[in-house]
Design an enzyme around this catalytic site. Structure first.
Site, short mmCIF file in Angstrom:
data_model
loop_
_atom_site.label_atom_id
_atom_site.label_comp_id
_atom_site.label_asym_id
_atom_site.label_seq_id
_atom_site.Cartn_x
_atom_site.Cartn_y
_atom_site.Cartn_z
N GLU A 240 -0.36 1.31 8.39
CA GLU A 240 -1.39 0.63 9.18
C GLU A 240 -0.92 0.39 10.61
O GLU A 240 -1.70 0.51 11.56
CB GLU A 240 -1.77 -0.69 8.49
CG GLU A 240 -2.50 -0.43 7.17
CD GLU A 240 -2.67 -1.68 6.31
OE1 GLU A 240 -1.65 -2.35 6.04
OE2 GLU A 240 -3.81 -2.00 5.93
N GLY B 124 1.56 -1.62 5.21
CA GLY B 124 1.46 -2.12 6.58
C GLY B 124 2.15 -1.21 7.58
O GLY B 124 1.81 -1.21 8.77
N ALA C 195 4.41 -4.26 4.57
CA ALA C 195 4.58 -5.70 4.75
C ALA C 195 5.72 -6.16 3.83
O ALA C 195 6.00 -5.52 2.81
CB ALA C 195 3.29 -6.42 4.39
N GLU D 68 -0.54 -0.32 -1.79
CA GLU D 68 -0.77 -1.74 -2.13
C GLU D 68 -1.29 -1.92 -3.55
O GLU D 68 -0.98 -2.91 -4.22
CB GLU D 68 -1.76 -2.36 -1.14
CG GLU D 68 -1.20 -2.60 0.26
CD GLU D 68 -1.36 -1.42 1.20
OE1 GLU D 68 -1.64 -0.29 0.74
OE2 GLU D 68 -1.19 -1.63 2.42
N1 CO8 Z 1 9.18 -5.45 1.49
C1 CO8 Z 1 10.37 -6.03 1.32
N2 CO8 Z 1 11.51 -5.34 1.12
C2 CO8 Z 1 11.41 -4.00 1.05
C3 CO8 Z 1 10.20 -3.32 1.21
C4 CO8 Z 1 9.04 -4.10 1.46
N3 CO8 Z 1 7.83 -3.55 1.67
N4 CO8 Z 1 10.41 -1.99 1.08
C5 CO8 Z 1 11.73 -1.85 0.86
N5 CO8 Z 1 12.33 -3.04 0.84
C6 CO8 Z 1 13.76 -3.33 0.62
C7 CO8 Z 1 14.11 -3.18 -0.84
O1 CO8 Z 1 13.78 -4.34 -1.56
C8 CO8 Z 1 15.60 -2.94 -0.75
O2 CO8 Z 1 16.24 -4.18 -0.51
P1 CO8 Z 1 17.52 -4.59 -1.41
O3 CO8 Z 1 18.57 -3.56 -1.06
O4 CO8 Z 1 17.84 -5.97 -0.92
O5 CO8 Z 1 17.09 -4.52 -2.83
C9 CO8 Z 1 15.73 -2.11 0.55
O6 CO8 Z 1 14.55 -2.35 1.29
C10 CO8 Z 1 15.85 -0.62 0.28
O7 CO8 Z 1 14.74 -0.25 -0.52
P2 CO8 Z 1 14.91 0.61 -1.88
O8 CO8 Z 1 16.22 0.32 -2.52
O9 CO8 Z 1 13.68 0.38 -2.70
O10 CO8 Z 1 14.95 2.08 -1.28
P3 CO8 Z 1 14.46 3.43 -1.97
O11 CO8 Z 1 14.91 4.53 -1.07
O12 CO8 Z 1 14.88 3.46 -3.40
O13 CO8 Z 1 12.85 3.35 -1.96
C11 CO8 Z 1 10.68 2.95 -1.00
C12 CO8 Z 1 12.15 3.36 -0.75
C13 CO8 Z 1 9.97 4.02 -1.83
C14 CO8 Z 1 10.02 2.83 0.37
C15 CO8 Z 1 10.65 1.59 -1.76
O14 CO8 Z 1 11.49 0.67 -1.08
C16 CO8 Z 1 9.28 0.98 -1.84
O15 CO8 Z 1 8.47 1.41 -2.66
N6 CO8 Z 1 8.99 -0.03 -1.00
C17 CO8 Z 1 7.74 -0.75 -1.05
C18 CO8 Z 1 6.62 0.08 -0.46
C19 CO8 Z 1 5.34 -0.70 -0.53
O16 CO8 Z 1 4.85 -1.01 -1.60
N7 CO8 Z 1 4.78 -1.02 0.63
C20 CO8 Z 1 3.53 -1.76 0.71
C21 CO8 Z 1 3.83 -3.20 0.84
S1 CO8 Z 1 2.35 -4.18 0.75
C22 CO8 Z 1 1.67 -4.04 2.26
O17 CO8 Z 1 2.16 -3.41 3.13
C23 CO8 Z 1 0.40 -4.78 2.43
C24 CO8 Z 1 -0.01 -4.82 3.89
C25 CO8 Z 1 -1.21 -5.64 4.09
C26 CO8 Z 1 -0.95 -7.09 3.98
C27 CO8 Z 1 -2.05 -7.79 4.67
C28 CO8 Z 1 -2.15 -9.24 4.23
C29 CO8 Z 1 -3.40 -9.88 4.82
#
Ligand code: CO8
Length: 258
Positions: free
Chosen positions: A112, A109, A66, A132
């Site tokens: 999921e 997400g 998400a 998460e």
């Molecule tokens: N949300 C927003 N932006 C994201 C996300 C995300 N989940 N993942 C990556 N991005 C963005 C980064 O911010 C970055 O943007 P920018 O260049 O503007 O800074 C761009 O994508 C590239 O990402 P990275 O530079 O971080 O790339 P890496 O190769 O270094 O890392 C990863 C890749 C490991 C995937 C890393 O981006 C990461 O850890 N992402 C987050 C993963 C995460 O925590 N996902 C879970 C999110 S929470 C969720 O899904 C909850 C769902 C349920 C909600 C239900 C509500 C009721």
């Protein structure tokens, strides 16, 4: 052709292909993308010319979860009143077979979303996880429920409590994914699988999906009874007559989806 901005929607023969398309954010699932995926699946599910739905992302990310930046400022009441992500129940209730073709990250997400599909095909570079907890939240689109049903309590607890990722091989061993294919072949393989399914009788494929899914919702005795009643009803279709006649005649069946 479509007006979507965060996904691409194509029809390839009888397969509807949805490609998540926010590459700069690793296909993070924001409200717009969520709405567009639901709209596209609803449309394809109603289209008589479509027999299967394929959802995919890029080679780097199926979806990295998400959209954290969109969610970060929200209050409890924002989430509660909007019933954030409830619209994705529509994906779970799609009646046609759905396939997720996952390369790269399928986290939170994203994992999921893949689990909302009937079949997950994984590229050898796929990574699955429910991270998460590292953000101070828990899975919210069924992750703690569907992952546990797919891989069992031990591994689901491990993933949800440590937030670690599992690679494609571990995911296949654990029963989360149907098959692993080389990343370069993922789309070809996924489309071939979707086409195979889409060329079956549509009503029978829908019945098979409904019957397998029923096993998650009910007791074994009720599930077997449900299956038997649906099996009986296949004999009301022209495609049962055609399928069995074709076997006897030693020829390929020509299903008419009736
Ligand atoms: N949300 C927003 N932006 C994201 C996300 C995300 N989940 N993942 C990556 N991005 C963005 C980064 O911010 C970055 O943007 P920018 O260049 O503007 O800074 C761009 O994508 C590239 O990402 P990275 O530079 O971080 O790339 P890496 O190769 O270094 O890392 C990863 C890749 C490991 C995937 C890393 O981006 C990461 O850890 N992402 C987050 C993963 C995460 O925590 N996902 C879970 C999110 S929470 C969720 O899904 C909850 C769902 C349920 C909600 C239900 C509500 C009721």
């Amino acid at each position: 052709m479509s007006d979507f901005e965060t996904i691409l929607l194509e029809r390839k023969g009888r397969v509807g292909v949805i490609t998540l398309n926010r590459p700069k954010a690793l296909n993070a699932l924001n409200a717009q993308l969520m709405g567009e995926v639901v709209a596209a699946v609803t449309d394809l599910d109603r289209d008589p010319e479509i027999g299967a739905i394929l959802i995919t992302g890029s080679e780097r990310a199926f979806a990295a979860g998400a959209d954290i930046k969109e969610m970060a400022p929200k209050s409890y009441m924002d989430m509660y009143l909007d019933d954030w992500f409830a619209a994705w129940d529509r994906l779970a209730s799609a009646r046609k077979p759905t396939i997720a073709a996952v390369a790269g990250y399928a986290l939170g997400g994203g994992c999921e979303l893949a689990m909302l599909c009937d079949i997950i095909l994984a590229a050898d570079n796929a990574k699955f996880g429910q991270p998460e907890i590292k953000l101070g939240v828990i899975p919210g689109i069924g992750g703690s429920q569907r992952l546990t049903r797919a891989v069992g309590k031990a591994k689901a607890m491990d993933l949800c409590l440590t937030g670690r990722n599992m690679d494609a091989e571990e995911a296949e061993r654990a029963g989360l994914v149907s098959r692993i294919v080389p990343a370069a072949d993922l789309l070809t393989e996924a489309l071939a699988t979707a086409t195979t399914i889409a060329e079956m009788s549509l009503p029978i494929a829908m019945m098979a999906k409904e019957s397998v899914n029923r096993s998650f919702e009910t007791t074994l005795a009720e599930g077997v009874r449900f299956e038997r009643r649906v099996f009986h009803s296949t004999f009301a279709t022209a495609d049962q007559k055609e399928g069995m006649a074709a076997f006897v005649d030693k020829r390929a069946p020509e299903f008419t989806n009736s």
